[in-house]
Design a protein around this motif. Structure first.
Motif, PDB file in Angstrom:
ATOM      1  N   LYS B 103       0.793  -1.225   0.000  1.00  0.00           N
ATOM      2  CA  LYS B 103       0.000   0.000   0.000  1.00  0.00           C
ATOM      3  C   LYS B 103       0.826   1.277   0.000  1.00  0.00           C
ATOM      4  O   LYS B 103       0.291   2.358  -0.192  1.00  0.00           O
ATOM      5  CB  LYS B 103      -0.958  -0.001   1.197  1.00  0.00           C
ATOM      6  N   ALA B 119      -0.398  -4.532   3.537  1.00  0.00           N
ATOM      7  CA  ALA B 119      -1.581  -4.918   4.300  1.00  0.00           C
ATOM      8  C   ALA B 119      -1.268  -6.048   5.277  1.00  0.00           C
ATOM      9  O   ALA B 119      -2.063  -6.338   6.163  1.00  0.00           O
ATOM     10  CB  ALA B 119      -2.688  -5.348   3.347  1.00  0.00           C
ATOM     11  N   HIS B 143      -3.128  -3.129   8.589  1.00  0.00           N
ATOM     12  CA  HIS B 143      -2.481  -2.562   7.405  1.00  0.00           C
ATOM     13  C   HIS B 143      -1.471  -1.468   7.721  1.00  0.00           C
ATOM     14  O   HIS B 143      -1.746  -0.595   8.534  1.00  0.00           O
ATOM     15  CB  HIS B 143      -3.533  -1.857   6.537  1.00  0.00           C
ATOM     16  N   VAL B 144      -0.367  -1.490   7.014  1.00  0.00           N
ATOM     17  CA  VAL B 144       0.488  -0.306   6.938  1.00  0.00           C
ATOM     18  C   VAL B 144       0.002   0.493   5.735  1.00  0.00           C
ATOM     19  O   VAL B 144      -0.139  -0.043   4.634  1.00  0.00           O
ATOM     20  CB  VAL B 144       1.967  -0.691   6.756  1.00  0.00           C
ATOM     21  N   GLU B 145      -0.299   1.754   5.941  1.00  0.00           N
ATOM     22  CA  GLU B 145      -0.863   2.589   4.879  1.00  0.00           C
ATOM     23  C   GLU B 145       0.143   3.594   4.327  1.00  0.00           C
ATOM     24  O   GLU B 145      -0.049   4.134   3.242  1.00  0.00           O
ATOM     25  CB  GLU B 145      -2.083   3.362   5.407  1.00  0.00           C
ATOM     26  N   GLY B 160      -0.423   3.273  10.027  1.00  0.00           N
ATOM     27  CA  GLY B 160      -1.476   2.471   9.414  1.00  0.00           C
ATOM     28  C   GLY B 160      -2.678   2.339  10.304  1.00  0.00           C
ATOM     29  O   GLY B 160      -2.920   3.171  11.195  1.00  0.00           O
ATOM     30  N   ARG B 161      -3.436   1.272  10.066  1.00  0.00           N
ATOM     31  CA  ARG B 161      -4.700   1.068  10.777  1.00  0.00           C
ATOM     32  C   ARG B 161      -4.521   0.793  12.267  1.00  0.00           C
ATOM     33  O   ARG B 161      -5.500   0.830  13.009  1.00  0.00           O
ATOM     34  CB  ARG B 161      -5.454  -0.103  10.138  1.00  0.00           C
ATOM     35  N   ARG B 199      -3.465   7.287   7.305  1.00  0.00           N
ATOM     36  CA  ARG B 199      -3.529   6.939   5.881  1.00  0.00           C
ATOM     37  C   ARG B 199      -2.359   7.497   5.076  1.00  0.00           C
ATOM     38  O   ARG B 199      -2.077   7.035   3.998  1.00  0.00           O
ATOM     39  CB  ARG B 199      -4.850   7.427   5.282  1.00  0.00           C
TER      40      ARG B 199
END
Lengths: 422, 328
Positions: B103, B119, B143-145, B160-161, B199
């Motif tokens: 991502k 992710a 997730h790592v965004e 991330g998330r 994000r």
């Protein structure tokens, strides 16, 4: 780490039984018992319903459309059936498609959780009919059955629609016993400080209270309650079934240590012990946002667990007598929304069957190029209901006898889908 | 002084765009879309080239300033490196970097390293020349965004998330800091799903201010958290006015202001913020919801990857919007 074992609380159980008896109107366990024909002798048939609650995406599971506007980012992969491709999110399942029947032409026209849960399980659009597991539990019931006919396995915190659908006019006797988080019902185990004699005295008191309550009243709801209590208590006496540590560690790992994996292993143990219908809920497929992430997460859980389950049932010689149904209440929109989500969709989606009475290696039904419409082999919920019963060797054209009324078991306007029946 | 953005051109495409990067010379813009091709636009002639090579949608792009390579992450976890010197462009290397979408990609200032975030919750460092794995950092549960290199050249950062920003020493892989992103939590308790978290990440050129964006709660407006790098403390939360939106991409302008791309289901906007102030200096409506934007090194041009369609909830095409950034 030892897994916790616990049971549905007696209080929950009683409230469920009473509610179901009330819903069942004049309930009518005695009428049903009179109308009930014992199941045919021979190997016991069983139903295992894997319910993908929230609505799995058919495009990320059974009916991929790669490189189309609706197809999403994932690829399709070849399967063990020549010419049949499924989503790359199901790599383990792809190797056992020769054991499955896949229906790609499901059109229920229902883009709603509540209605979808009810209609897909009851095969009816009119409220009040019993769901599949209750009907099958009744039809497969044998004299002398001790364990409950149907058990639902779910997590403690469900979505609002998770418990939609019940035994309807079949009454509390055929209501599913709910097992929450894989734990046996609470408060049915005698505390160590409470002597066995005291427990027996308490039970005698309960029975007397029931008998007294029943005097001058319609006895069926009370009988149904008593029956439900006995079945839950019988389940409780088999607490060992809930102890998954009795299974080899490797097998537990293959099933998966997540809730769905543990519940599928528990389902197999319950079926093996004599429960005729088990419904396992796999939660959180409702991906309006980040669909591709969530389908990947859910498929990751489902894929390995499902294949392990099928192999395990087969290894134990149970698969030929166990119908495994994989479905949810709807599919998801082929069109992708601006949050990379897919929304509710009932017009063209898929499900899969395996095991008892199923013709293996079959794909029935076809959708158009972008998956927005069924172009061949369209089926609806009523046909599916007939098909499930037929696969189990039961007659969906028969009748429930309720309070002197004859109510068709399956929708008389529908029939089974012959193409997927063995 | 206030930044003003003026739409100068919009390039249409047959699928929604989900990532974009602006080449240093300003001649080319690249984009990933809901298809397998990498897209390249000549911003002068408008010519569009479709470049194959990815296995799935390209969801992350980065262009190191030396203009030799283009880095990309795709939805099935590949990290790809294209040579910009080849015509037609071809991948120099590609690796299966993550299980699930790759991502985020970023390059180090010396252009020796590539960082990717996936992710699968991992952050990985790669040799930019060869695509060899150097180190795995981090073990996020979700997730790592976003990934970025610290201006000090010694740390790689990711968010991330999991609602946390973490930093790691590039040489040792040791965790150097962890900042909570409590202001960006958006947990839906019914589904037990975290829709929030960080994000995107950006660090101001002086290295003193760190920004991380997302949304200020479930069904709440887009928001940015600012951190003082020296103290590690959150210094400010900037929250947009538009309800139920998310900031999905941010960048610091050379003048120190912060640009944030916000989107809801049906609309998009670019917010211009001045750290320290409570309200945005400007909010520029976009032609549709956006997924990514990029700013030229001199801050004079911005591009936005947009989704469009007759029903904006279900986009069926996209566009690359090109803006001149004016400093009034």
């Amino acid at each position: 780490m030892k897994e916790r074992v616990d049971l549905l609380s007696r209080r929950q159980l009683l409230s469920g039984a009473v509610a179901a008896a009330a819903l069942g109107a004049s309930g009518l366990a005695s009428d049903l018992a009179a109308a009930h024909e014992p199941a045919a002798p021979g190997a016991r048939k069983r139903l295992l319903l894997l319910f993908l609650s929230g609505g799995a995406s058919q495009l990320e599971t059974w009916d991929p459309k790669p490189d189309t506007k609706t197809g999403g980012p994932f690829r399709s992969i070849a399967t063990s059936v020549s010419g049949v491709h499924i989503s790359e999110l199901l790599p383990h399942t792809s190797r056992m498609v020769h054991r499955l029947a896949i229906l790609r032409g499901v059109n229920t026209r229902i883009p709603d959780h509540f209605e979808g849960h009810y209609v897909l399980q009851s095969g009816r659009t009119v409220p009040g009919y019993p769901v599949l597991t209750s009907v099958v539990a009744r039809l497969l019931e044998r004299p002398g059955d001790v364990l409950p006919g149907c058990v639902t396995l779910r997590r403690r915190a469900p979505q609002a629609y998770t418990d939609v659908g019940d035994a309807g006019f079949l009454g509390a006797r055929y209501e599913a016993i709910r097992v929450i988080d894989g734990l046996p019902p609470e408060n049915l185990v005698r505390p160590e400080t409470f002597s066995e004699e005291s427990a027996r005295a308490q039970d005698r008191l309960r029975r007397r209270a029931d008998e007294r309550f029943a005097l001058g009243r319609a006895t069926d709801p009370v009988a149904a309650y008593g029956s439900t209590f006995e079945k839950a208590a019988a389940l409780m006496r088999r607490r060992d079934l809930f102890d998954l540590e009795r299974e080899p560690m490797q097998l537990r790992d293959r099933y998966g240590r997540h809730m769905f994996g543990r519940n599928c292993l528990l389902a197999r143990r319950l079926l093996e012990a004599g429960v005729s219908c088990v419904k396992v809920l796999h939660h959180d497929w409702d991906a309006h946002t980040d669909n591709f992430h969530w389908q990947q997460v859910r498929c990751g859980e489902f894929d390995r667990t499902f294949t392990t389950l099928i192999e395990d049932l087969d290894t134990r010689g149970m698969l030929t007598d166990t119908l495994v149904v994989v479905m949810g209440e709807m599919g998801r929109t082929p069109r992708i929304n601006n949050r990379l989500g897919r929304d509710h969709w009932g017009n063209a989606w898929s499900l899969a069957l395996a095991g008892c009475g199923v013709k293996p290696g079959v794909v029935h039904g076809r959708t158009n190029a972008d998956g927005t419409a069924v172009v061949d082999g369209e089926v609806n919920a009523a046909q599916l209901f007939h098909t499930f019963l037929r696969a189990l060797g039961l007659n969906p054209g028969g009748y429930h006898e309720v309070g002197g009324q004859r109510i068709p078991i399956g929708d008389p306007a529908a029939s089974a889908i012959r193409e997927v029946l063995a | 002084m206030t930044l003003r953005l003026q739409l100068v051109r919009e390039f249409e495409h047959s699928a929604p765009l989900c990532a974009c990067a602006l080449e240093r010379t300003g001649r080319y813009a690249f984009a990933g879309a809901w298809e397998r091709n990498l897209l390249r636009w000549d911003l002068q002639s408008g010519a569009k080239t479709l470049i194959p090579g990815a296995e799935s949608w390209i969801v992350a792009l980065a262009l190191p300033p030396s203009n030799q390579y283009l880095l990309a992450g795709d939805h099935v976890g590949q990290v790809l490196c294209w040579s910009l010197r080849d015509d037609p462009m071809r991948p120099v290397w590609s690796v299966q970097a993550h299980h699930g979408p790759a991502k985020a990609v970023a390059y180090s200032a010396n252009e020796r390293l590539v960082a990717s975030g996936g992710a699968d919750g991992t952050v990985r460092l790669w040799d930019l020349q060869r695509g060899a794995l150097i180190r795995s950092c981090g073990d996020f549960a979700d997730h790592v965004e976003a990934v970025a290199f610290h201006p000090d050249g010694r740390q790689v950062l990711a968010a991330g998330r999991d609602c946390v920003i973490k930093g790691w020493d590039i040489e040792t892989g040791r965790e150097t800091f962890s900042y909570p992103l409590d202001g960006l939590r958006a947990h839906n308790p019914t589904q037990d799903i975290q829709y929030g978290g960080g994000r995107d990440l950006a660090i101001r050129r002086d290295g003193k201010l760190l920004a991380c964006c997302g949304r200020a709660g479930y069904s709440r407006p887009a928001s940015v958290l600012l951190f003082d790098v020296a103290s590690g403390r959150q210094s400010q939360q900037l929250t947009a006015a538009a309800p139920d939106s998310i900031y999905c991409s941010i960048a610091f302008h050379p003048d120190g202001s912060l640009l944030a791309l916000g989107s809801s289901v049906t609309s998009g906007e670019l917010g211009v913020w001045q750290p320290g102030q409570e309200r945005p200096l400007a909010t520029i409506p976009l032609p549709g919801p956006g997924f990514d934007f990029d700013l030229s090194a001199n801050g004079r041009r911005a591009i936005v990857a947009l989704s469009k369609g007759p029903q904006r909830t279900y986009p069926d095409r996209g566009s690359l919007a090109v803006y001149e950034v004016l400093n009034d």
